[in-house]
Design an enzyme around this catalytic site. Structure first.
Site, PDB file in Angstrom:
ATOM      1  N   HIS A  39       0.943  -1.099   0.170  1.00 13.29           N
ATOM      2  CA  HIS A  39       0.061  -0.120   0.094  1.00 13.29           C
ATOM      3  C   HIS A  39       0.809   1.207  -0.127  1.00 13.29           C
ATOM      4  CE1 HIS A  39       1.198  -0.616   4.194  1.00 13.29           C
ATOM      5  NE2 HIS A  39       0.947   0.589   4.357  1.00 13.29           N
TER       6      HIS A  39
ATOM      7  N   HIS B 188       5.434   5.889  -1.475  1.00 12.85           N
ATOM      8  CA  HIS B 188       6.160   4.818  -1.491  1.00 12.85           C
ATOM      9  C   HIS B 188       5.415   3.509  -1.093  1.00 12.85           C
ATOM     10  CE1 HIS B 188       6.860   5.432   2.623  1.00 12.85           C
ATOM     11  NE2 HIS B 188       6.890   4.222   2.832  1.00 12.85           N
TER      12      HIS B 188
END
Length: 173
Positions: free
Chosen positions: A34, A116
């Site tokens: 995620h 990220h």
């Protein structure tokens, strides 16, 4: 209860991230790959239902779907031995992050936003050096369209589960 907000990318990107996470991320079983949009925060059920969810619906409605691209792995070294797939920062993802940190939502922003997907963390210095060395030579060419974000809650065992999904650019269902 602890809540957070994240974007789950497409299965293709999740599969790529999981190919590394299985070996290098002790949180592999707790949450799928995620992009964290809002760090964990505390809220009660009433606050979630009456304040936070209406605000998240408004933010989602006012945000159009957008594209992301991932071209390389990067790291938070020397702060931590965390390695991640670097999501190219764009005006759209940065804007969504800012909206999710408005005064209308709990939880202060602790760190600068670096979009990220974590693929390795809590590595020893030697392991970090080896894994980062090999991943830094790889080139990625991953693209995705982001059309939703999720409000998550943390279970007693530390795992995260989706509380509600918010579709971008759409009126409430």
């Amino acid at each position: 209860m602890r809540y957070g907000i994240a974007i789950f990318p497409s299965k293709k990107i999740q599969d790529e991230a999981n190919s590394y996470r299985k070996r290098y991320d002790p949180h592999y079983a707790l949450i799928p790959p995620h992009i964290t949009m809002k760090e964990a925060f505390e809220a009660d059920e009433e606050e979630i239902e009456n304040k936070i969810i209406p605000e998240l619906k408004r933010i989602a409605k006012d945000t159009d779907p957008f594209s992301i691209a991932i071209y390389k792995a990067s790291t938070f070294s020397p702060v931590t031995n965390t390695i991640y797939l670097k999501v190219e920062n764009s005006e759209e993802i940065a804007s969504l992050n800012e909206k999710l940190h408005s005064e209308n939502l709990p939880g202060a922003k602790e760190f600068s936003f670096v979009p990220h997907i974590t693929i390795a963390q809590k590595l020893s210095d030697e392991e970090f050096s080896d894994v980062h060395g090999s991943l830094s030579m790889l080139k990625f060419d991953l693209h995705d369209t982001i059309d939703r974000f999720q409000l998550l809650y943390q279970l007693e065992n530390g795992a995260w589960s989706v509380y509600e999904t918010f579709r971008l650019g759409q009126e409430e269902q």
